[in-house]
Design a protein around this motif. Structure first.
Motif, PDB file in Angstrom:
ATOM      1  N   LEU A 133     -43.852 -39.702 -14.738  1.00 49.93           N
ATOM      2  CA  LEU A 133     -43.074 -40.255 -13.631  1.00 49.93           C
ATOM      3  C   LEU A 133     -43.158 -39.348 -12.405  1.00 49.93           C
ATOM      4  O   LEU A 133     -43.336 -39.824 -11.278  1.00 49.93           O
ATOM      5  CB  LEU A 133     -41.619 -40.450 -14.048  1.00 49.93           C
ATOM      6  CG  LEU A 133     -40.682 -41.018 -12.990  1.00 49.93           C
ATOM      7  CD1 LEU A 133     -41.119 -42.427 -12.609  1.00 49.93           C
ATOM      8  CD2 LEU A 133     -39.258 -40.998 -13.483  1.00 49.93           C
ATOM      9  N   SER A 134     -43.069 -38.067 -12.622  1.00 50.54           N
ATOM     10  CA  SER A 134     -43.189 -37.121 -11.518  1.00 50.54           C
ATOM     11  C   SER A 134     -44.580 -37.154 -10.903  1.00 50.54           C
ATOM     12  O   SER A 134     -44.732 -37.084  -9.681  1.00 50.54           O
ATOM     13  CB  SER A 134     -42.874 -35.711 -12.009  1.00 50.54           C
ATOM     14  OG  SER A 134     -43.106 -34.769 -11.000  1.00 50.54           O
ATOM     15  N   PHE A 135     -45.599 -37.269 -11.749  1.00 53.28           N
ATOM     16  CA  PHE A 135     -46.969 -37.305 -11.240  1.00 53.28           C
ATOM     17  C   PHE A 135     -47.209 -38.548 -10.398  1.00 53.28           C
ATOM     18  O   PHE A 135     -47.846 -38.482  -9.349  1.00 53.28           O
ATOM     19  CB  PHE A 135     -47.961 -37.247 -12.413  1.00 53.28           C
ATOM     20  CG  PHE A 135     -49.369 -37.024 -11.988  1.00 53.28           C
ATOM     21  CD1 PHE A 135     -49.797 -35.754 -11.637  1.00 53.28           C
ATOM     22  CD2 PHE A 135     -50.274 -38.065 -11.929  1.00 53.28           C
ATOM     23  CE1 PHE A 135     -51.107 -35.525 -11.237  1.00 53.28           C
ATOM     24  CE2 PHE A 135     -51.574 -37.850 -11.531  1.00 53.28           C
ATOM     25  CZ  PHE A 135     -51.994 -36.578 -11.188  1.00 53.28           C
ATOM     26  N   ALA A 136     -46.674 -39.684 -10.832  1.00 52.55           N
ATOM     27  CA  ALA A 136     -46.908 -40.939 -10.116  1.00 52.55           C
ATOM     28  C   ALA A 136     -46.070 -41.049  -8.850  1.00 52.55           C
ATOM     29  O   ALA A 136     -46.544 -41.584  -7.843  1.00 52.55           O
ATOM     30  CB  ALA A 136     -46.614 -42.125 -11.032  1.00 52.55           C
ATOM     31  N   THR A 137     -44.839 -40.565  -8.868  1.00 51.26           N
ATOM     32  CA  THR A 137     -43.958 -40.779  -7.719  1.00 51.26           C
ATOM     33  C   THR A 137     -43.844 -39.579  -6.792  1.00 51.26           C
ATOM     34  O   THR A 137     -43.416 -39.743  -5.645  1.00 51.26           O
ATOM     35  CB  THR A 137     -42.542 -41.169  -8.185  1.00 51.26           C
ATOM     36  OG1 THR A 137     -42.006 -40.111  -8.983  1.00 51.26           O
ATOM     37  CG2 THR A 137     -42.563 -42.474  -8.940  1.00 51.26           C
TER      38      THR A 137
END
Length: 176
Positions: A133-137
């Motif tokens: 989630l951190s990587f995508a957002t």
């Protein structure tokens, strides 16, 4: 020349904390978060031109300044920025600072800086956001934004370096 770089990095530090905060998608309610890291881009580009000691001094001092103003703990950004700047300096010993090499160095440096800071924050419990989630957002939008912003930073630093170097060479030839 070093004073010009310090002044430019300080201006970038002020811009990333003031002007760019109003232009980012999270200020308008988006789920994507862009973290402007203009000083990181500047130090990555400067590490392609200056000797190792100046690069590390700039990285640690601006990293500590960033930690004092924005960070939850002192030393995380300073240590990570010094690691990334030293890695870019080692890369600079093998390649001349062409535009595409600077682009690759900025992408690799920004990606490693963002992932390392996320890892430190996760390790010390400052965030509990899952990695994907951190990587995508966070990481990918930040990487795209800072890579685009790195090109004008590179052009200006290259201009300062060439201008000061030419002035110094002309002055040295007159004296000798």
């Amino acid at each position: 020349m070093k004073k010009s770089f310090v002044a430019f990095l300080f201006i970038l530090f002020l811009f990333e904390g003031s002007v760019f905060q109003l232009l980012l998608p999270q200020a308008w309610g988006s789920t994507f978060v862009v973290i402007p890291q203009l000083v990181v881009s500047g130090i990555i580009v400067i590490s392609l031109y200056l000797p190792k000691r100046y690069v590390l001094i700039f990285a640690v001092s601006f990293g500590l300044l960033h930690d004092i103003v924005y960070g939850p703990a002192w030393g995380i950004t300073a240590f990570t920025l010094a690691m990334v700047a030293y890695g870019t300096y080692l890369l600079a010993n093998h390649f001349p600072p062409f535009v595409w090499i600077v682009g690759v160095a900025v992408v690799l440096g920004q990606l490693s800086f963002t992932l390392l800071v996320y890892g430190w924050y996760r390790l010390f419990g400052f965030t509990d956001m899952p990695f994907l989630l951190s990587f995508a957002t966070h990481v990918l939008p930040t990487l795209a934004f800072n890579t685009v912003c790195a090109y004008p930073i590179f052009r200006f630093i290259h201009y300062i370096y060439v201008k000061k170097r030419n002035r110094q060479v002309v002055f040295d030839t007159i004296i000798r």
